[in-house]
Design a protein around this motif. Sequence first.
Motif, PDB file in Angstrom:
ATOM      1  N   VAL A 168       1.920  13.241   0.577  1.00 18.58           N
ATOM      2  CA  VAL A 168       2.412  11.860   0.600  1.00 18.58           C
ATOM      3  C   VAL A 168       3.930  11.944   0.465  1.00 18.58           C
ATOM      4  O   VAL A 168       4.485  11.775  -0.603  1.00 18.58           O
ATOM      5  CB  VAL A 168       1.798  11.033  -0.549  1.00 18.58           C
ATOM      6  N   TYR A 193       0.826  -1.209   0.000  1.00 22.55           N
ATOM      7  CA  TYR A 193       0.000   0.000   0.000  1.00 22.55           C
ATOM      8  C   TYR A 193       0.862   1.263   0.000  1.00 22.55           C
ATOM      9  O   TYR A 193       0.635   2.169  -0.797  1.00 22.55           O
ATOM     10  CB  TYR A 193      -0.948   0.005   1.195  1.00 22.55           C
ATOM     11  N   LEU A 241       1.114   3.811  -3.134  1.00 20.28           N
ATOM     12  CA  LEU A 241       0.659   5.187  -2.940  1.00 20.28           C
ATOM     13  C   LEU A 241       1.723   6.175  -3.411  1.00 20.28           C
ATOM     14  O   LEU A 241       1.427   7.139  -4.125  1.00 20.28           O
ATOM     15  CB  LEU A 241       0.316   5.428  -1.468  1.00 20.28           C
TER      16      LEU A 241
END
Length: 158
Positions: free
Chosen positions: A98, A38, A42
């Motif tokens: 992010v 994940y 991402l």
Amino acid sequence: LHIYMGGVGFQQIFVLVFFYIAFRFQQQVRQENPNRLYQALLLLYVEYAALILITVRIICRLIEYSKGLDSTIPNHEVYQYVFDTLPMLVALVIFNVVHPGRIMPGKESDFPSRKERKAYFKTNTSPNSSELLPTHASMPENAFQPTPQVVPNHSYVQ
């Protein structure tokens, strides 16, 4: 002007090559390490978004100068803000939301924290050192101990 456009087109070729390498990396990550999938995906999706924004910027630059310097686009600031500045701002914002540092640290990571690097460089300020970023394995055990402050003697009078 033709050299500039050739350079921008050449830049786009490297963006596409990088995109291909990132896509191949994504395929390997999916096969090899499902535990951290994940986080890695991402970050890759954010990277893809940034690459698409860079591509939009490059295409707009090519369109901008395809008619020469006398066209409408280079003479109006709004085009620069919308097609040049805004995509780069969005790319910076998504990389701040992010942040790549989120998947780098960890107990098994070989990437020292900012605090550890700062302590290391306080104790090792040798100008002959070719090591730019130390790893935990290369750091001495006393690297994290505070060092006494040494006040240089600037008295040149003998």
